[in-house]
Scaffold this motif. Structure first.
Motif, PDB file in Angstrom:
ATOM      1  N   UNK A  42     -48.824  14.899 112.072  1.00 37.16           N
ATOM      2  CA  UNK A  42     -50.253  15.080 111.791  1.00 37.16           C
ATOM      3  C   UNK A  42     -50.479  16.044 110.637  1.00 37.16           C
ATOM      4  N   UNK A  43     -49.790  17.178 110.661  1.00 39.84           N
ATOM      5  CA  UNK A  43     -49.938  18.157 109.571  1.00 39.84           C
ATOM      6  C   UNK A  43     -49.452  17.581 108.245  1.00 39.84           C
ATOM      7  N   UNK A  44     -48.339  16.853 108.289  1.00 43.68           N
ATOM      8  CA  UNK A  44     -47.814  16.243 107.069  1.00 43.68           C
ATOM      9  C   UNK A  44     -48.768  15.186 106.529  1.00 43.68           C
ATOM     10  N   UNK A  45     -49.350  14.401 107.426  1.00 43.05           N
ATOM     11  CA  UNK A  45     -50.310  13.390 107.000  1.00 43.05           C
ATOM     12  C   UNK A  45     -51.535  14.022 106.343  1.00 43.05           C
ATOM     13  N   UNK A  46     -51.939  15.192 106.856  1.00 35.39           N
ATOM     14  CA  UNK A  46     -53.070  15.898 106.249  1.00 35.39           C
ATOM     15  C   UNK A  46     -52.746  16.317 104.823  1.00 35.39           C
ATOM     16  N   UNK A  47     -51.521  16.777 104.590  1.00 33.88           N
ATOM     17  CA  UNK A  47     -51.101  17.135 103.233  1.00 33.88           C
ATOM     18  C   UNK A  47     -51.071  15.903 102.333  1.00 33.88           C
ATOM     19  N   UNK A  48     -50.556  14.796 102.848  1.00 33.75           N
ATOM     20  CA  UNK A  48     -50.481  13.563 102.056  1.00 33.75           C
ATOM     21  C   UNK A  48     -51.875  13.113 101.641  1.00 33.75           C
ATOM     22  N   UNK A  49     -52.807  13.125 102.579  1.00 33.09           N
ATOM     23  CA  UNK A  49     -54.169  12.688 102.271  1.00 33.09           C
ATOM     24  C   UNK A  49     -54.832  13.628 101.266  1.00 33.09           C
ATOM     25  N   UNK A  50     -54.577  14.927 101.395  1.00 32.54           N
ATOM     26  CA  UNK A  50     -55.176  15.888 100.471  1.00 32.54           C
ATOM     27  C   UNK A  50     -54.746  15.607  99.031  1.00 32.54           C
ATOM     28  N   UNK A  51     -53.462  15.361  98.830  1.00 33.59           N
ATOM     29  CA  UNK A  51     -52.961  15.073  97.478  1.00 33.59           C
ATOM     30  C   UNK A  51     -53.362  13.669  97.050  1.00 33.59           C
ATOM     31  N   UNK A  52     -53.338  12.730  97.987  1.00 33.69           N
ATOM     32  CA  UNK A  52     -53.753  11.349  97.707  1.00 33.69           C
ATOM     33  C   UNK A  52     -55.174  11.309  97.153  1.00 33.69           C
ATOM     34  N   UNK A  53     -56.034  12.169  97.684  1.00 34.06           N
ATOM     35  CA  UNK A  53     -57.433  12.184  97.240  1.00 34.06           C
ATOM     36  C   UNK A  53     -57.590  12.562  95.771  1.00 34.06           C
ATOM     37  N   UNK A 191     -61.098  -6.520  96.672  1.00 38.01           N
ATOM     38  CA  UNK A 191     -62.434  -6.938  96.220  1.00 38.01           C
ATOM     39  C   UNK A 191     -63.355  -5.733  95.993  1.00 38.01           C
ATOM     40  N   UNK A 192     -63.171  -4.671  96.785  1.00 40.16           N
ATOM     41  CA  UNK A 192     -64.010  -3.484  96.624  1.00 40.16           C
ATOM     42  C   UNK A 192     -63.460  -2.507  95.582  1.00 40.16           C
ATOM     43  N   UNK A 193     -62.317  -2.862  94.994  1.00 38.89           N
ATOM     44  CA  UNK A 193     -61.727  -2.102  93.883  1.00 38.89           C
ATOM     45  C   UNK A 193     -61.575  -0.626  94.216  1.00 38.89           C
ATOM     46  N   UNK A 194     -62.102   0.272  93.388  1.00 35.46           N
ATOM     47  CA  UNK A 194     -61.877   1.702  93.580  1.00 35.46           C
ATOM     48  C   UNK A 194     -62.487   2.242  94.863  1.00 35.46           C
ATOM     49  N   UNK A 195     -63.482   1.567  95.383  1.00 32.81           N
ATOM     50  CA  UNK A 195     -64.093   2.028  96.638  1.00 32.81           C
ATOM     51  C   UNK A 195     -63.110   1.935  97.804  1.00 32.81           C
ATOM     52  N   UNK A 196     -62.143   1.045  97.695  1.00 32.92           N
ATOM     53  CA  UNK A 196     -61.142   0.899  98.756  1.00 32.92           C
ATOM     54  C   UNK A 196     -60.348   2.185  98.965  1.00 32.92           C
ATOM     55  N   UNK A 197     -60.171   2.954  97.891  1.00 33.11           N
ATOM     56  CA  UNK A 197     -59.442   4.224  97.988  1.00 33.11           C
ATOM     57  C   UNK A 197     -60.142   5.164  98.964  1.00 33.11           C
ATOM     58  N   UNK A 198     -61.462   5.237  98.859  1.00 35.61           N
ATOM     59  CA  UNK A 198     -62.223   6.145  99.720  1.00 35.61           C
ATOM     60  C   UNK A 198     -62.324   5.607 101.146  1.00 35.61           C
ATOM     61  N   UNK A 199     -62.377   4.297 101.300  1.00 36.74           N
ATOM     62  CA  UNK A 199     -62.390   3.731 102.648  1.00 36.74           C
ATOM     63  C   UNK A 199     -61.068   4.028 103.360  1.00 36.74           C
TER      64      UNK A 199
END
Length: 539
Positions: A42-53, A191-199
């Motif tokens: 869980x903690x590692x996933x939080x780090x991944x998402x933070x950098x992914x953003x 189909x939603x292009x860049x919006x898919x990143x935020x979803x």
């Protein structure tokens, strides 16, 4: 009843401020192996998402620019807004997590990320998207320092702690690669292009929040007698860091570059604010150490960050922070210029470029096992120097690259070495922090480490950008070409020299990190767990 723990020698792991019995009571928690695994994941996933953003949005900027008709000079704020809030509020968030509960801070952070990520996905104009990105960054500021505190509390000094921190550290470079790869794929193929990143960020943040709610241990009350926040210090450091980070990101793009009056003024004000923060924290620490009863006064709360934290382990804590600053300057420079080299010089598509970063994911996932094995066997200086030299080698490979040869000759080994070096430095640094900081300041120490890496990344990118621009202008002038403000008309040969010199700059950062480690970390010894068994009796 008798409890047995593996702890380091008395007073070393936790700065000598707590007795062994108190240390044991902090760490003795009954939980299953599966639950412990979920804490780390869980903690590692939080780090991944933070950098992914950050990286996923960077790769999709051209598409966002067209869809929302954003002016090119304002496009960078879609990345900078997140970075400003997530990096400049780390120290403040870490203090709140230490005081009022790391699990609470983590849950608030994931809720914030999920909510504003969804809002970003529905944004209809650039201003709205930039504002929402700023609020989205608040989630990262809350989750990362609290994650470090949660891991430090959940795992006593042991092989399990080494594995936990090595895995968490892998989340940063893996998140960077994941963002570049998945961001490019989603932007081009959905189909939603860049919006898919935020979803995707919304769904992932929600799942992380649920996992943390179920797996994390209950919050333990801070051992501090006075649980108050230093609002003056928090305001000074936050404003100062915001101004400095803003200037580092905007200075090269301002109307008159670094000579622009408002850039100079904001930089001076930012530095003054940070200096005032340090003076204020020194004053508070001195007052409370001399007369603890004065901590009850509204004007003399416990310091947000004790300056003595920097002097731990005979000042080697400061060395670790500076090395983190330098190495992340090298890593960010490498990542940025490699992307541009692939897309602007080799003219590869986003997907073709991102395929070349896949080794980062694989090596990043495997590296934590290597770090967990060596951190308990090798002195810290060997680990840090090795990691720094690997990063330097990775940048040098691109500094001497021959564009006509295969990717496997330069690109592939560079990609493997940069992620390996970054993971080694980050994980060993965080393990050293957990060993040296006190239980009630794990999140603050982690936040400070993360702040240094974030500012180092910005600083490294700023310096390498200045080098790139200067070199491209010089090489273009030799060919009789006047480069425009965007640099789009620069000859390809001039751009190639610029890319190479920018990578030499990144190599210099990593080599300076290795030199500092050789000079100041030789007597630190082993940073990982030590096999010392101690018994404690409690009722």
């Amino acid at each position: 009843m008798s409890k047995e723990l593996k702890l380091a020698a008395p007073g070393k792991e936790l700065g000598g401020s707590l007795s062994n019995i108190e240390t044991a009571k902090n760490y003795v928690v009954q939980r299953s192996l599966l639950r412990s695994v979920f804490i780390v994941v869980t903690c590692t996933a939080a780090m991944i998402v933070n950098v992914f953003n950050t990286t996923s949005v960077s790769i999709s900027l051209p598409t966002i620019e067209k869809d929302l008709a954003i002016e090119e000079d304002k496009l960078q704020w879609l990345v900078s807004a997140y970075f400003l809030s997530s990096s400049c509020l780390l120290l403040y968030s870490g203090r709140l997590a230490d005081l009022y509960g790391r699990k609470k801070a983590f849950m608030i952070g994931t809720l914030c990320q999920a909510t504003f990520s969804l809002g970003c996905g529905f944004a209809q104009d650039g201003v709205t998207l930039a504002v929402l990105r700023g609020f989205q960054g608040l989630g990262g500021a809350a989750t990362i320092p609290s994650s470090l505190g949660i891991l430090a509390h959940a795992f006593p000094p042991s092989r399990a702690r080494s594995i936990a921190f090595a895995t968490f550290a892998a989340g940063a470079p893996v998140g960077s690669a994941f963002g570049m790869i998945i961001g490019g794929v989603l932007t081009e193929l959905t189909s939603t292009r860049w919006r898919s990143i935020f979803y995707l960020a919304t769904a992932t943040s929600a799942l992380i929040g649920v996992s943390g709610l179920i797996s994390f241990d209950a919050d333990v009350s801070s051992s501090e007698l006075v649980k108050r926040v230093d609002w003056i210090g928090a305001s000074l450091v936050t404003i100062g860091l915001v101004l400095i980070v803003f200037v580092l990101g905007q200075g090269e793009n301002a109307s008159d570059g670094w000579k622009t009056p408002y850039i100079i003024a904001l930089l001076v004000v930012g530095v003054i604010m940070v200096a005032l923060f340090l003076v204020w924290e020194w004053k508070l620490e001195r007052i409370i150490d001399e007369d603890p009863s004065r901590a009850t006064s509204m004007w003399t709360p416990p310091p947000l960050m004790r300056l003595s934290l920097w002097t731990r382990a005979k000042g080697r804590m400061t060395v670790i922070f500076v090395i983190a600053f330098l190495n992340w300057g090298a890593f960010s420079g490498w990542s940025f210029w490699v992307q541009l080299y692939y897309q602007n010089y080799l003219l590869l598509t986003a997907v073709e470029s991102m395929v070349r970063f896949i080794p980062m994911l694989v090596v990043g996932c495997l590296c934590n096992f290597f770090v967990a094995m060596v951190v308990a066997k090798l002195p810290l200086v060997i680990i840090i120097v090795t990691g720094s030299l690997l990063m330097a080698t990775a940048t040098i490979l691109f500094a001497v690259i021959d564009p006509s040869v295969t990717y496997w000759a330069f690109g592939f080994p560079s990609t493997v070495l940069i992620i390996l070096g970054a993971d080694i430095v980050y994980s060993s640094g965080t393990i050293f922090l957990a060993r040296t900081s006190l239980p009630h300041e794990h999140s603050v120490a982690g936040a400070l480490f993360q702040t240094m890496t974030q500012i180092g990344a910005t600083f490294g990118l700023t310096v390498s950008t200045i080098v790139f621009s200067t070199v491209v202008d010089r090489e273009s002038a030799k060919l009789g070409v006047n480069v425009n403000s965007s640099g789009t008309n620069a000859p390809m040969s001039a751009q190639l020299v610029g890319y190479k010199d920018a990578q030499w700059t990144s190599a210099a950062f990593a080599l300076m990190g290795a030199l500092l480690a050789v000079l100041f970390l030789r007597s630190v010894g082993i940073a990982g767990h030590q096999k010392v068994i101690r018994h404690f009796d409690s009722d």
